[in-house]
Design a protein around this motif. Sequence first.
Motif, PDB file in Angstrom:
ATOM      1  N   GLY A  47       0.826  -1.205   0.000  1.00 25.47           N
ATOM      2  CA  GLY A  47       0.000   0.000   0.000  1.00 25.47           C
ATOM      3  C   GLY A  47       0.860   1.255   0.000  1.00 25.47           C
ATOM      4  N   GLU A  48       1.982   1.137   0.693  1.00 27.63           N
ATOM      5  CA  GLU A  48       2.912   2.263   0.729  1.00 27.63           C
ATOM      6  C   GLU A  48       3.504   2.531  -0.649  1.00 27.63           C
ATOM      7  OE1 GLU A  48       6.619   2.815   3.600  1.00 27.63           O
ATOM      8  OE2 GLU A  48       5.063   1.506   4.368  1.00 27.63           O
ATOM      9  N   VAL A  49       3.803   1.451  -1.376  1.00 23.20           N
ATOM     10  CA  VAL A  49       4.317   1.623  -2.744  1.00 23.20           C
ATOM     11  C   VAL A  49       3.295   2.387  -3.576  1.00 23.20           C
ATOM     12  CG1 VAL A  49       5.017   0.433  -4.842  1.00 23.20           C
ATOM     13  CG2 VAL A  49       5.694  -0.480  -2.628  1.00 23.20           C
ATOM     14  N   ALA A  50       2.021   2.031  -3.406  1.00 23.43           N
ATOM     15  CA  ALA A  50       0.969   2.742  -4.150  1.00 23.43           C
ATOM     16  C   ALA A  50       1.023   4.228  -3.838  1.00 23.43           C
ATOM     17  CB  ALA A  50      -0.397   2.158  -3.808  1.00 23.43           C
ATOM     18  N   MET A  51       1.213   4.533  -2.551  1.00 24.99           N
ATOM     19  CA  MET A  51       1.264   5.937  -2.135  1.00 24.99           C
ATOM     20  C   MET A  51       2.441   6.647  -2.811  1.00 24.99           C
ATOM     21  SD  MET A  51       1.141   7.287   1.747  1.00 24.99           S
ATOM     22  CE  MET A  51       2.859   7.045   2.130  1.00 24.99           C
ATOM     23  N   TYR A  52       3.576   5.952  -2.915  1.00 26.51           N
ATOM     24  CA  TYR A  52       4.740   6.595  -3.538  1.00 26.51           C
ATOM     25  C   TYR A  52       4.555   6.728  -5.041  1.00 26.51           C
ATOM     26  CZ  TYR A  52       6.916   6.302   0.988  1.00 26.51           C
ATOM     27  OH  TYR A  52       7.183   6.474   2.313  1.00 26.51           O
ATOM     28  N   CYS A  53       3.827   5.814  -5.646  1.00 26.42           N
ATOM     29  CA  CYS A  53       3.488   5.995  -7.062  1.00 26.42           C
ATOM     30  C   CYS A  53       2.667   7.279  -7.218  1.00 26.42           C
ATOM     31  CB  CYS A  53       2.660   4.821  -7.583  1.00 26.42           C
ATOM     32  SG  CYS A  53       3.594   3.321  -7.827  1.00 26.42           S
ATOM     33  N   LEU A  54       1.761   7.502  -6.268  1.00 23.68           N
ATOM     34  CA  LEU A  54       0.937   8.711  -6.323  1.00 23.68           C
ATOM     35  C   LEU A  54       1.818   9.958  -6.226  1.00 23.68           C
ATOM     36  CD1 LEU A  54      -1.897   9.990  -6.351  1.00 23.68           C
ATOM     37  CD2 LEU A  54      -1.905   9.809  -3.867  1.00 23.68           C
ATOM     38  N   VAL A  55       2.830   9.905  -5.354  1.00 21.51           N
ATOM     39  CA  VAL A  55       3.735  11.058  -5.236  1.00 21.51           C
ATOM     40  C   VAL A  55       4.431  11.316  -6.568  1.00 21.51           C
ATOM     41  CG1 VAL A  55       5.814  11.925  -4.092  1.00 21.51           C
ATOM     42  CG2 VAL A  55       4.083  10.703  -2.761  1.00 21.51           C
ATOM     43  N   VAL A  56       4.937  10.235  -7.192  1.00 18.15           N
ATOM     44  CA  VAL A  56       5.612  10.397  -8.484  1.00 18.15           C
ATOM     45  C   VAL A  56       4.623  10.925  -9.529  1.00 18.15           C
ATOM     46  CG1 VAL A  56       6.774   9.160 -10.352  1.00 18.15           C
ATOM     47  CG2 VAL A  56       7.320   8.614  -7.983  1.00 18.15           C
ATOM     48  N   LEU A  57       3.387  10.426  -9.487  1.00 18.17           N
ATOM     49  CA  LEU A  57       2.371  10.892 -10.435  1.00 18.17           C
ATOM     50  C   LEU A  57       2.124  12.386 -10.278  1.00 18.17           C
ATOM     51  CD1 LEU A  57      -0.220   7.995 -10.292  1.00 18.17           C
ATOM     52  CD2 LEU A  57       0.832   8.910 -12.353  1.00 18.17           C
ATOM     53  N   ILE A  58       2.073  12.852  -9.032  1.00 15.50           N
ATOM     54  CA  ILE A  58       1.799  14.269  -8.817  1.00 15.50           C
ATOM     55  C   ILE A  58       2.981  15.109  -9.286  1.00 15.50           C
ATOM     56  CG2 ILE A  58       1.431  16.020  -7.043  1.00 15.50           C
ATOM     57  CD1 ILE A  58      -0.149  13.788  -5.510  1.00 15.50           C
ATOM     58  N   LEU A  59       4.197  14.672  -8.942  1.00 17.01           N
ATOM     59  CA  LEU A  59       5.379  15.450  -9.336  1.00 17.01           C
ATOM     60  C   LEU A  59       5.486  15.554 -10.859  1.00 17.01           C
ATOM     61  CD1 LEU A  59       8.070  14.118  -6.821  1.00 17.01           C
ATOM     62  CD2 LEU A  59       6.849  16.298  -6.761  1.00 17.01           C
ATOM     63  N   THR A  60       5.362  14.406 -11.556  1.00 13.42           N
ATOM     64  CA  THR A  60       5.486  14.455 -13.010  1.00 13.42           C
ATOM     65  C   THR A  60       4.262  15.117 -13.631  1.00 13.42           C
ATOM     66  OG1 THR A  60       4.615  12.198 -13.052  1.00 13.42           O
ATOM     67  CG2 THR A  60       6.990  12.448 -13.246  1.00 13.42           C
ATOM     68  N   GLY A  61       3.112  14.892 -13.025  1.00 10.51           N
ATOM     69  CA  GLY A  61       1.868  15.462 -13.556  1.00 10.51           C
ATOM     70  C   GLY A  61       1.892  16.980 -13.541  1.00 10.51           C
ATOM     71  N   VAL A  62       2.442  17.548 -12.465  1.00  8.42           N
ATOM     72  CA  VAL A  62       2.523  19.010 -12.403  1.00  8.42           C
ATOM     73  C   VAL A  62       3.391  19.521 -13.550  1.00  8.42           C
ATOM     74  CG1 VAL A  62       3.460  20.932 -11.062  1.00  8.42           C
ATOM     75  CG2 VAL A  62       2.059  19.188  -9.942  1.00  8.42           C
ATOM     76  N   PHE A  63       4.507  18.810 -13.813  1.00  4.05           N
ATOM     77  CA  PHE A  63       5.362  19.191 -14.938  1.00  4.05           C
ATOM     78  C   PHE A  63       4.560  19.173 -16.242  1.00  4.05           C
ATOM     79  CE2 PHE A  63       8.063  18.097 -18.505  1.00  4.05           C
ATOM     80  CZ  PHE A  63       9.144  18.934 -18.355  1.00  4.05           C
ATOM     81  N   LEU A  64       3.779  18.128 -16.428  1.00  7.16           N
ATOM     82  CA  LEU A  64       3.034  17.995 -17.685  1.00  7.16           C
ATOM     83  C   LEU A  64       2.005  19.115 -17.865  1.00  7.16           C
ATOM     84  CD1 LEU A  64       2.447  14.125 -17.803  1.00  7.16           C
ATOM     85  CD2 LEU A  64       4.238  15.451 -18.898  1.00  7.16           C
ATOM     86  N   THR A  65       1.410  19.569 -16.750  1.00  9.51           N
ATOM     87  CA  THR A  65       0.387  20.621 -16.887  1.00  9.51           C
ATOM     88  C   THR A  65       0.962  21.911 -17.467  1.00  9.51           C
ATOM     89  OG1 THR A  65       0.747  21.393 -14.633  1.00  9.51           O
ATOM     90  CG2 THR A  65      -1.018  19.790 -14.959  1.00  9.51           C
ATOM     91  N   PHE A  66       2.286  22.116 -17.272  1.00  7.50           N
ATOM     92  CA  PHE A  66       2.868  23.346 -17.820  1.00  7.50           C
ATOM     93  C   PHE A  66       2.831  23.359 -19.341  1.00  7.50           C
ATOM     94  CE2 PHE A  66       5.705  23.319 -13.838  1.00  7.50           C
ATOM     95  CZ  PHE A  66       4.726  23.983 -13.114  1.00  7.50           C
ATOM     96  N   PHE A  67       2.744  22.197 -19.942  1.00  8.89           N
ATOM     97  CA  PHE A  67       2.872  22.134 -21.400  1.00  8.89           C
ATOM     98  C   PHE A  67       1.628  21.608 -22.113  1.00  8.89           C
ATOM     99  CE2 PHE A  67       7.044  21.583 -19.442  1.00  8.89           C
ATOM    100  CZ  PHE A  67       7.694  22.668 -19.982  1.00  8.89           C
TER     101      PHE A  67
END
Lengths: 482, 240
Positions: free
Chosen positions: A59-79
């Motif tokens: 479950g913790e791994v899932a949470m860290y996937c979410l963190v990576v998703l948010i970090l990369t996702g924010v980058f993607l929103t810029f473009f």
Amino acid sequence: MPAVTVPSDEHNEPERRPPKQRRMPHRLGRWMDARLGTTKFGRSALNKVFPDHWSFILGEVAMYCLVVLILTGVFLTFFFDASTEEVVYEGSYEPLRGVHMTAAYRSVVQLSWDIRAGLVMRQIHHWAALLFAATVVVHLCRVFFTGAFRRPREINWIVGVTLLVLVVANGFTGYSLPDDLLSGTGLHIAYAVILSIPFLGPWMAFLLFGGEFPAEEIISRLYVMHILLIPASIMGLLGAHLAILWRQKHTQFPGARRRENNVVGSYLWPSYAAKSLGLFFFVGAVLAALGGLAQINPVWLYGPFRPDIVTTAAQPDWYVGWLEGALRLFPAWEPSAFGMTLPNAFFPGALLPGVTFGLLYAWPFVEARVTGDRQEHHLLDRARDRPVRTAIGAAVLSFYLVLTLAGGQDIIAQKLNLSISGVVWTLRGLLVVLPLGVALLTHHVCKDLAGAERLEHEKEEAKRLLLGGEGAGPGHHAATTN
Amino acid sequence: MAALAAPLLLAVVATPALVHHSSAEASARSQPVPSGRFLYLRDCGVCHGERGEGTPLGQRLTHIGPAEVDYTLSTGRMPVDEPGAERRRREPRYSRAERTAIVDFMRPFIAPTPDIPHVDVAAGDVAEGAELYLAQCAACHQWAGEGGALLGDIESPPLKDSTPVQIAEAIHSGPLNMPVFVLSDDEVNSIAAYVLYLRHPEDRGGVGLWHFGPLTEGAVAWLFGLGAVVMVCRWIGTRE
């Protein structure tokens, strides 16, 4: 090896001038504590005990996937440009130059070809989404097969199933955003499935899409859902998930010194926190490796979406694959009654997910009713000790595995050089036979394992009695709290 | 009837030996090209009739054009090893000169069009080709030219080995299950250019995963992604 920390009463002692000026963090801590009472909470939080069994980390791994998703996702929103405005591509990918497309698709191709690190960010984001959904499912399996959902944790089960629904929904909205040929085809199918719902379908479809497919507003609406509504709900529910976990404490497998009223494991600080941080970096590394080494969703090859175009080898991401498979396997059956026809897509597209998630939500209550077991449980079941539940779970998993494979039935037929109708009929047969077989086999194996263990236990017991054993085993290093 | 059956039987019996002989011949390019008439009567006429009129063993050929004959021979789909065998792409039996000789021999009794086209890939526009390919071809041949399995148990072949001329011949003549497409020469040039591009597309982002689509991506996420993660979980966690 975590020692048991004895809480000191330092901050309750009468005021005493320190011989030396205290350091800044310490002073800040005292300042905060005087106003918020943080020390007491912090101490109990840092002394929180986490079980060490590996399956609890998923479950913790899932949470860290979410963190990576948010970090990369924010980058993607810029473009990313969430617009269906028609534009002409003039970027550096030659086979699309001069082609008419939506601004959304153009921005994704530009992101992939003309923006530094754009492609690797997009790929990490997509891989993280696939792994996120996978770890959520595996985590759910762990909770299911060990009976961790039993009283008093039914609420957290419901929160967890809701999180799964939201993860699938957010995956699908994200998959649909680039407006490439596959994502547009997926949306087209989703539109048809929504339309097929009796009475409400057309209203719901128009409400969601803002008009007949392909409606102009759909990309911008999906965008708001994908980056705001669903992620906010996921994070809110994740917070609730963790808060309830915190309040109710962890479950644990039965074992030496483990009782219904304690938790054996490591303290949050420092050992568990260090492990967890390491895990976060590892999850990030796996996703970065996948994002950098394995191509995912090459939208420039799929081409821009046009409602009049389809392609073979079109599948959704795996977490929607079972729905695609159900649509492909379901027979061409459209019952009519009272002058109304229930469209074919309704059964595999709308009814199946409804029943799937409905049963998932209901499981803890169904099981409690069937077994009559309404006791509180903090010690987990081992899967082999609950053969019926384990058999049902394994059968259900095999059912959805067959459906997921059916989502790529054309690829299977082509690569194995089989006829597609043969593959379809085989999969239809498997859908009925495999879960039954898996259930019987699992039940049998569970019984066998439990029986063998009982025998082993009895042998040891007899040996101890005969030899006059000394019971104490090696000391178990672990902390406990009540 | 007996007069027809005798040479037919003879030809069928003699075929294996001849097959062996002719493949050896194809490798020795210095040998003079046998006449188209000889090749046709030896390898084709048995089933398709002396003048393409068809027999119970093979279809009539008088309605197809030179493009389809050339396509079928150059992709090795004909001649098949035995009547009724599935026509699959394989190493062609004939050299280019032999093929031309056969087509020229057949011209008097087959349809005049579509004729073997001339393709100029360099004149094609890859972007136009991509648009046309996705609109007209991808529905069966897949977005990356990998081919696919279609309903009705029809198989659409991958395009990785197709030459520009074969692409144009298929578009114009619609061999096997493929429909005929009416496209201008420029458009065909562009499609050929894009199909050639798809042999080695600019595959950014790492290993292309065979261009099977999201199903493979899901498998990779489960096997490699989740596999790695579970191994680490088991490493840092306990296993009792």
